[in-house]
Each structure stands twice: as structure tokens, then as C-alpha cells.
Design an enzyme around this catalytic site. Structure first.
Site, PDB file in Angstrom:
ATOM      1  N   THR A   1      -5.315   9.983  -0.327  1.00  0.00           N
ATOM      2  CA  THR A   1      -6.670   9.720   0.161  1.00  0.00           C
ATOM      3  C   THR A   1      -7.005  10.762   1.231  1.00  0.00           C
ATOM      4  O   THR A   1      -6.120  11.420   1.780  1.00  0.00           O
ATOM      5  CB  THR A   1      -6.786   8.323   0.811  1.00  0.00           C
TER       6      THR A   1
ATOM      7  N   TYR B   1     -13.637   4.917  10.027  1.00  0.00           N
ATOM      8  CA  TYR B   1     -12.801   5.463   8.947  1.00  0.00           C
ATOM      9  C   TYR B   1     -13.353   4.958   7.622  1.00  0.00           C
ATOM     10  O   TYR B   1     -13.606   3.759   7.472  1.00  0.00           O
ATOM     11  CB  TYR B   1     -11.379   4.952   9.165  1.00  0.00           C
TER      12      TYR B   1
ATOM     13  N   HIS C   1       0.778  -1.245   0.000  1.00  0.00           N
ATOM     14  CA  HIS C   1       0.000   0.000   0.000  1.00  0.00           C
ATOM     15  C   HIS C   1       0.810   1.296   0.000  1.00  0.00           C
ATOM     16  O   HIS C   1       0.262   2.362  -0.258  1.00  0.00           O
ATOM     17  CB  HIS C   1      -0.948   0.001   1.199  1.00  0.00           C
TER      18      HIS C   1
END
Length: 616
Positions: free
Chosen positions: A457, A444, A330
Site C-alpha cells: 500500500t 491517512y 493484516h
């Protein structure tokens, strides 16, 4: 279309907006006394040290116009994290099967997907890959007329045409890290490594590592029949699984792995590791078929630890029955880039497959073209692999993955009622947690800011005073409310969530701004401002419910591990007439029960929307 990548920069929100949004997110999580204390700290921060930090951030941002204010801090956050990437950061998305069932043969699908992945890479590198468009008002811009008109606008002006109708070409700066890239473990902070000159593919099977060139010296792709021949050779290799599979090392704590990697390099494995790190991507071929959705999730999220290299930008995983998925690291990029890759690979491999089940592999000498990598292991490395395997197996043992599919309604009915499908799904999670634990907790939801240059993001905070009020009405006070009143409460939640989503997508959330101010304060080496030492701040950032959504014709389901040990990782999809939900958890939470509560919440919400009376 003549749209180029974004030229608009990620805005630094106004500090007063950030503080207001932060307090709105805290309100449902705190009692009155706690909220008063947090509010006081927040306003003190806004007028004092926060204002200074904000001005420094704005000045810094205006001196770095080539990027976004979040880029540096965000890379640091990922690369400095010492937890294993698997379970904690890597996510997965599994492909739908090929509509033509005979094409789901492992060799056929592995060949077709590898060829399609290389076609995608070459298209991107040649500059022919059009950016995706994010439509803020799809009814105005996601139309054939808009696409036709914008095609004839000069590229220097097409941006403004797109902005006029709120259509934003998405940033593609992450895409180059999809290929020939890996995350290298280093003490304290990892590094991202890319070598675009490398021409070989890495293939894992039975924990063995193989490489072969998929591009020739001019950068042209090998014939699909040659790639097929080499993959067939690997699939028919009878080599036993290694006694000490190297793959486990990439599942270790990053500092532990960094020291073991140094040992590997010192022990004569530099060339073999270089092949692993620089490979176009990692193709993992598993020797079993998928039993069910839970087995699919476990296979794609973590697998057996031996047949994965979690540090590669992505592993393309294909099981014996041709089930395929992507597990991606990620730090280099976000789901938007990976999803685009998956969509294109799925479309190309199913609509224009390079080989068919009847295709014969080329008559080539695969034994010469395919190299099986041999790693020299000393006792310390063998012990390191054994320990990594023990830790990996223990984590797998403690990780639960559960799924539901809700078939009593979906996007169509919600749109008809003028409700946001995402808001309703998020409301169901809030309701479910309240039903199960009698609490409202930090939640979240990831939202892409790829509409901006080097955007990453932003966080949507789905737990609000509106979802809390609505959840309490459904879970605790059902008898007190008429169906009409309950419908109104749902509408309120939807409106508010819609606003939060638009704000986040336009870079107007509060999480990344506060994160960057904290990063700036930490870099000064002085004590952190009181605002950041507030327990309420820590609680808000301890995301017990962490959620992410995607819907695509290419993807069957996606998922990720919980981001905290006492949390849930919720991957969900709202389809036209059904809703899917995939939940991960550790023993401190009961994921199966949480899903039952989500199902009950969805049932109640849809019954109310259909005008039916809800039983408690």
C-alpha cells in the site's frame, strides 16, 4: 483474458519528489515557524544523509528484482509490532445477505460459503484465477472492446497492451497466504506459517475448537452434503463452553502470547495447535443474531474473544441469522486480496449455491469425521487466559463504534459535477474535525500499490492546504463566501486529491519511501538522522484520522480500530446515491459527535453543489 500478474516493479521515487510531497503534506499541520524548521531539516536531509540512504536503497532494490523495496521493511513493521492484532491491525468486512432470504439460514449459508471458499482456493491453486485489473482511465480500458481485444493478444505481449490504456493487472503474490496460514507469536518478531498440504477446516463454536477434512487424499473437495452434515453435527453439539477459552490468547500482547504458546507446546498441545495453525481457514459460528449495524461492527471487528482465532489469515464469521463477515489478520496481505476473495465467495455462493434450504445432509458418521480439539492447560495457562480475557473485555468496553448513512447524494451527483467522490468524502472528514476540534491533523488514507510486483500500500495524505482552506471557509467564514466561491474551493480539493491518489497508486507517494530510508538508517545501528527526530515527522505519522474505503456488491460495511489511542478509525463507502461511514474511537475522542459533524459537512457540501445557500 490472457493477462498475467504484474511484471512491472514498484518504483523508488526520486528523493527530491519525496521531500517536496512530504513538505506539502506538512504545510496544513504546522504554523510558519514550525514549517520553516521542518523545511530546513528536510532540505538538509535531502542533500546529505538522505541522499546516501536513497542511493543505498536504489542499489539494494536493483539487486532484488524478484520483489519490491517495501516488502521486507513492511513485513518487519507488522511482524515486529507487539500490540495485540485484534483492535490494532485486524480489519473486518461484512457480507451483504443472500438475496434469497431462505438461504440466510446459518447452516445453509455456512455450507455454501465454505464450499465457495474451497472452490476459490482450488481455482487459485490450479492457476485459473484471472488477476483483477486496476483501471487508471476506466473509460478507455474498462470496456468490453478492450477485454475482447486483449483476450487474443499473446500473454507475453498482453501486458503492454494493457499498459497502453493504463490498465494494470494486480499482483496476486499475497493470495497463497489466504489459506492454510496463520501468524505465529514469537518473541520480538512473529512468523507467518503456511502448510498447503493440510486438508481440514477449523470450526469454532461456543469457544470450542473442531476440525474435519474438507478435501480427500487426492485434494478433491468433499461433497457439499457431507460438509453440511459435519457442520450440522457441530451446530447441534451440546458441549458447554470451555471454562478457559483458548481464543483469548490470540488477543494478547504478542510477546506475552509467545511465552504462553511455548508453555502450551511444552504442555502436550503440539498436535492440537498444529491443527489450528494449518487449517484451510477458520469458520466461526456464533450463537446469536445481529441486532443492528453497531452490533454487526462489534461482532465482526472483535466478537466475544472466545469464538475467534485472530492469528488465522481470516475468520469467516456466520451468526445465527446467517449474517456473515470476514475478520482478517493484516501482516500477510491487504484489503485488495481479501475483497477479491469475498467478491468471488459472495457471487459463487449466491449464484451457484452448493446446497439449498431443502437439501438433506449426507448420511455419514460425523462423530467419527469431526474431531473436537482438547487442550491441556496448567495453572499458568489458565491464569494467562484469565488475564487475556480481562484485558480483552476492558478494551471492548472502551471501544466505541458508530455509524451514519447520508442519503442526500452520492457518487452519481458528484460524477455529474466532475468531482472525485473520494475527495469529497475526505473533505467532509477534514471539515468535521475542524468543526469538532478546531484543528487540522495527520490523516491517512490507504491506497493499494498492487499494480506492481509485490506492491503493498501507499499513503494518500488527504489533509492539504486546499482542504484546510475549504474547511475554514465552510466552518469559520461561511458568510464571506458566495456559493460559486465555495464550489470552486471544492473543485480545487477534488483536483488535488485526484492527483495525490494517482501518484500513490503509481508508487509515487512519499510515506513508504521515507519509511524505507528510515528502516535502512536504523539497520546501521547509528543515531537516526535529525530529519526523523523532528517532532513534525512524529506528528505526521501519528495518524489521528485513519481512513480506508471500499465499495462492492458483496460487502455491507467494513471497519477497523483506531490506529492511535486518541484517533478515529474511519471505514467509508461512497455509493451511487448515498454515503456510509463507520467510525471507531476510544474515550479520548467522541466518535458520535465526529459522525454528526461529518453528516453536517456532507450536507453543506451537497447543498453548495446543488446551488443552495448554506446555513451555518
Amino acid at each position: 483474458m490472457s493477462l498475467c500478474s504484474p511484471s512491472f516493479r514498484l518504483p523508488v521515487p526520486k528523493l527530491e519528489d519525496t521531500i517536496r510531497r512530504y513538505l506539502n503534506a506538512q504545510k496544513p499541520l504546522l504554523n510558519d515557524d514550525q514549517f520553516r524548521k521542518t523545511e530546513e531539516l528536510a532540505h538538509h536531509f535531502e542533500k546529505g544523509i538522505g541522499r546516501e540512504l536513497h542511493e543505498q536503497l536504489v542499489a539494494q532494490d536493483s539487486q532484488n528484482k524478484h520483489t519490491s523495496y517495501i516488502t521486507g521493511p513492511w513485513f518487519d513493521m507488522y511482524l515486529k509490532a507487539r500490540e495485540p492484532v485484534v483492535f490494532n491491525f485486524n480489519a473486518f468486512m461484512s457480507f451483504n445477505p443472500d438475496p434469497k432470504s431462505e438461504y440466510n439460514d446459518q447452516l445453509v449459508r455456512a455450507t455454501n460459503m465454505t464450499v465457495s471458499a474451497i472452490r476459490f482456493m482450488k481455482t487459485f491453486r490450479a492457476g485459473y484465477l484471472e488477476p483483477e485489473i486496476f483501471h487508471l482511465n476506466p473509460e478507455k480500458s474498462d470496456t468490453q472492446i478492450f477485454k475482447k481485444i486483449i483476450r487474443f493478444v499473446p500473454s507475453s505481449l498482453s501486458w503492454f497492451g494493457a499498459y497502453m490504456v493504463n490498465a494494470y493487472p494486480l499482483d496476486m503474490s499475497q493470495y497463497f497466504r489466504l489459506f492454510n496460514s496463520t501468524r505465529l507469536p514469537k518473541l520480538n518478531r512473529d512468523e507467518l506459517y503456511t502448510d498447503e498440504k493440510a486438508k481440514h477446516l477449523l470450526v469454532l463454536r461456543h469457544g470450542n475448537f473442531y476440525v474435519f477434512d474438507v478435501l480427500d487424499r487426492d485434494g478433491n473437495m468433499l461433497k457439499p452434503s457431507e460438509i453440511q452434515a459435519h457442520l450440522k453435527y457441530i451446530l447441534s453439539d451440546n458441549s458447554p463452553a470451555p471454562a478457559f477459552p483458548l481464543g483469548y490468547l490470540s488477543s494478547e500482547n504478542r510477546d506475552t502470547w509467545a511465552l504462553l504458546r511455548k508453555n502450551l507446546l511444552d504442555n502436550g498441545n503440539e498436535e492440537a495447535l498444529q491443527k489450528v495453525d494449518s487449517a484451510v481457514f477458520c469458520l466461526s459460528l456464533d450463537d446469536f443474531s445481529i441486532k443492528d449495524f453497531v452490533h454487526l461492527s462489534h461482532t465482526m471487528l472483535h466478537g466475544d474473544g472466545a469464538n475467534r482465532w485472530y492469528d488465522k489469515s481470516f475468520n469467516l464469521i456466520i451468526t445465527k441469522d446467517g449474517t456473515a463477515g470476514v475478520n482478517f489478520e493484516h501482516s500477510w496481505g491487504d484489503g485488495v486480496a481479501v475483497l477479491r476473495f469475498q467478491n468471488e465467495v459472495f457471487k459463487d455462493s449466491t449464484k451457484a449455491p452448493a446446497i439449498s434450504p431443502q437439501s438433506q445432509p449426507a448420511s455419514v458418521d460425523s462423530s467419527g469425521a469431526v474431531q473436537k480439539l482438547d487442550f491441556k492447560l496448567n495453572d499458568a495457562l489458565k491464569a494467562g487466559i484469565t488475564k487475556a480475557k480481562q484485558k480483552f473485555d476492558a478494551t471492548v468496553e472502551s471501544l466505541s463504534l458508530n455509524l451514519i448513512q447520508f442519503h442526500e447524494g452520492g457518487k452519481d451527483l458528484l460524477k455529474q459535477k466532475k468531482l472525485s467522490p473520494d475527495a469529497v468524502a475526505q473533505l467532509a472528514f477534514q471539515m468535521a474535525f475542524l468543526r469538532q476540534y478546531n484543528q487540522t491533523v495527520a490523516t491517512y488514507e490507504s491506497c493499494s500499490t498492487a499494480a506492481f510486483k509485490h506492491g503493498r500500500t501507499e499513503t494518500i495524505r488527504p489533509a492539504s492546504i486546499h482542504t484546510k482552506k475549504c474547511s475554514e471557509a465552510f466552518v469559520k467564514e461561511l458568510a464571506k463566501h458566495s456559493t460559486e466561491e465555495l464550489q470552486k474551493l471544492i473543485v480545487e480539493c477534488s483536483k488535488y486529491h485526484g492527483r495525490l491518489t494517482k501518484e500513490a497508486a503509481m508508487g509515487q507517494g512519499f510515506d513508504r519511501h521515507l519509511f524505507s530510508l528510515r528502516y535502512l538508517a536504523s539497520s546501521k545501528g547509528t543515531a537516526l538522522p535529525d530529519f526523523y527526530q523532528d517532532q513534525a515527522y512524529a506528528r505526521l505519522n501519528h495518524n489521528i484520522i485513519s481512513t480506508s474505503t471500499l465499495v462492492s456488491p458483496a460487502v455491507k460495511l467494513g471497519g477497523f480500530g483506531p490506529v492511535v489511542s486518541d484517533g478515529f478509525g474511519v471505514g467509508y463507502q461512497v455509493h451511487d446515491d448515498w454515503i456510509g461511514c463507520n467510525v471507531s474511537s476510544y474515550p479520548t475522542r467522541n466518535g458520535k459527535e465526529f459522525l454528526q459533524c461529518i453528516y453536517k459537512s456532507l450536507e453543506d457540501i451537497f447543498n453548495v453543489l446543488k446551488g443552495k445557500k448554506v446555513g451555518s
